[in-house]
Design a protein around this motif. Structure first.
Motif, PDB file in Angstrom:
ATOM      1  N   PHE A 126      -8.638   5.350 126.708  1.00 10.78           N
ATOM      2  CA  PHE A 126      -8.884   6.143 125.501  1.00 10.78           C
ATOM      3  C   PHE A 126      -7.815   7.210 125.332  1.00 10.78           C
ATOM      4  CE2 PHE A 126     -10.674   9.900 123.406  1.00 10.78           C
ATOM      5  CZ  PHE A 126     -11.039   9.330 122.191  1.00 10.78           C
ATOM      6  N   ASP A 127      -7.312   7.333 124.119  1.00 11.37           N
ATOM      7  CA  ASP A 127      -6.277   8.320 123.788  1.00 11.37           C
ATOM      8  C   ASP A 127      -6.480   8.752 122.350  1.00 11.37           C
ATOM      9  OD1 ASP A 127      -4.050   9.824 123.260  1.00 11.37           O
ATOM     10  OD2 ASP A 127      -2.616   8.431 124.141  1.00 11.37           O
ATOM     11  N   ALA A 128      -7.012   9.956 122.162  1.00  7.22           N
ATOM     12  CA  ALA A 128      -7.318  10.457 120.819  1.00  7.22           C
ATOM     13  C   ALA A 128      -6.057  10.577 119.968  1.00  7.22           C
ATOM     14  CB  ALA A 128      -8.028  11.802 120.905  1.00  7.22           C
TER      15      ALA A 128
ATOM     16  N   LEU B  65      -5.106   7.214 118.400  1.00 12.62           N
ATOM     17  CA  LEU B  65      -5.972   6.859 117.270  1.00 12.62           C
ATOM     18  C   LEU B  65      -5.617   7.684 116.035  1.00 12.62           C
ATOM     19  CD1 LEU B  65      -9.447   6.490 119.019  1.00 12.62           C
ATOM     20  CD2 LEU B  65      -7.878   4.679 118.314  1.00 12.62           C
ATOM     21  N   LEU B  66      -5.365   8.965 116.229  1.00 10.68           N
ATOM     22  CA  LEU B  66      -5.015   9.829 115.103  1.00 10.68           C
ATOM     23  C   LEU B  66      -3.679   9.414 114.504  1.00 10.68           C
ATOM     24  CD1 LEU B  66      -5.704  12.300 113.391  1.00 10.68           C
ATOM     25  CD2 LEU B  66      -4.559  13.731 115.102  1.00 10.68           C
ATOM     26  N   PHE B  67      -2.739   9.084 115.355  1.00  7.25           N
ATOM     27  CA  PHE B  67      -1.419   8.660 114.875  1.00  7.25           C
ATOM     28  C   PHE B  67      -1.523   7.348 114.101  1.00  7.25           C
ATOM     29  CE2 PHE B  67       2.603   6.392 115.311  1.00  7.25           C
ATOM     30  CZ  PHE B  67       3.535   7.357 114.969  1.00  7.25           C
TER      31      PHE B  67
ATOM     32  N   TRP C  45      -9.027  -1.945 121.721  1.00  8.47           N
ATOM     33  CA  TRP C  45      -8.398  -1.936 123.057  1.00  8.47           C
ATOM     34  C   TRP C  45      -9.055  -0.921 123.962  1.00  8.47           C
ATOM     35  CZ3 TRP C  45      -2.448  -1.961 121.655  1.00  8.47           C
ATOM     36  CH2 TRP C  45      -2.046  -3.293 121.456  1.00  8.47           C
ATOM     37  N   MET C  46      -9.460   0.203 123.391  1.00  5.75           N
ATOM     38  CA  MET C  46      -9.995   1.295 124.210  1.00  5.75           C
ATOM     39  C   MET C  46     -11.459   1.129 124.559  1.00  5.75           C
ATOM     40  SD  MET C  46      -8.185   4.502 122.251  1.00  5.75           S
ATOM     41  CE  MET C  46      -6.396   4.541 121.990  1.00  5.75           C
ATOM     42  N   PHE C  47     -12.221   0.404 123.727  1.00  7.94           N
ATOM     43  CA  PHE C  47     -13.668   0.368 123.924  1.00  7.94           C
ATOM     44  C   PHE C  47     -14.234  -1.029 124.215  1.00  7.94           C
ATOM     45  CE2 PHE C  47     -13.082   4.334 121.610  1.00  7.94           C
ATOM     46  CZ  PHE C  47     -13.875   5.201 122.340  1.00  7.94           C
TER      47      PHE C  47
END
Length: 241
Positions: free
Chosen positions: A129-131, A134-136, A238-240
């Motif tokens: 996970f990388d916030a 996701l924002l980018f 990919w993250m979840f």
């Protein structure tokens, strides 16, 4: 050395694209040759804008693992180039919220198809996970790349090249897709030319699909939304998953 290679990458791409533009030019007129030159100038300036933060530390004002600064410069560059060159593609100006109703249905089918492909790709990958990621992905790629690639560049290409019969066979969207693939797959690294066939096929297909949507709707709105949603969805899965 590395900085110089960043500036040479667009020349590699143009060495492939320019001959294609000349082959499929609809008329050998001074105006169309000027449009080809405009495509070259616009692409070079945009490519330089993207790497400015790597060339000058003072322009690196947003910290992060993604190229936020370059994307903002790329977006600003695309907007400026639109106002400078829009007269050259006045008949193919996709900078509008108004949608062409005749092509909207087929465009939405392609948009859903692209999203489905990204969902499948998201189910096959894995990522922490990388916030910031996701924002980018929900914001930047669909802004600067669609303004430049499907706005300015595709507009110039559609005004320069033959129509090709059916919209899906338009040389403009085919070459636009090829260029998009080259951007992501062909580069100089440590003095060696590197080319990823897989990345070229993947991003070339995406570029073609987004160009088709822009051509059918006569707008970059849906390509912009589709681009960001696809990138975001793939990374989220990919993250979840």
């Amino acid at each position: 050395m590395q900085n110089a290679q960043l500036l040479l990458n667009p020349l590699l791409h143009l060495a492939i694209i320019v001959p294609l533009l000349l082959i499929f030019m609809k008329e050998r007129t001074r105006e169309n040759y000027l449009r080809v030159l405009s495509i070259v100038v616009c692409y070079c300036l945009y490519s330089i804008a993207l790497v400015l933060p790597y060339l000058f530390d003072s322009l690196h004002f947003i910290n992060g693992s993604w190229n936020w600064n370059g994307k903002l410069f790329g977006l600003a560059c695309g907007v400026i180039l639109y106002f400078l060159f829009r007269r050259q593609f006045a008949d193919n100006n996709f900078f509008t919220l108004k949608q062409n109703k005749e092509g909207l249905r087929s465009a939405l089918k392609v948009a859903i198809g692209l999203l489905s492909v990204y969902v499948l790709a998201g189910l096959l990958g894995e990522k922490e996970f990388d916030a910031e990621t996701l924002l980018f992905q929900i914001s930047m790629p669909g802004l600067d790349e669609e303004v430049m690639c499907r706005g300015v560049m595709l507009g110039l290409m559609c005004s320069t090249l033959r129509e090709g019969g059916k919209p899906s066979r338009s040389p403009a969207i085919i070459i636009n897709g090829i260029l998009f693939g080259l951007i992501h797959a062909l580069s100089l690294n440590s003095g060696t030319i590197q080319f990823s066939v897989a990345n070229f096929i993947w991003t070339g297909m995406i570029g073609y699909g987004l160009a088709y949507i822009a051509l059918r709707t006569r707008s970059i709105l849906i390509p912009m939304l589709t681009h960001n949603l696809c990138n975001f969805t793939k990374n989220l899965l990919w993250m979840f998953c």
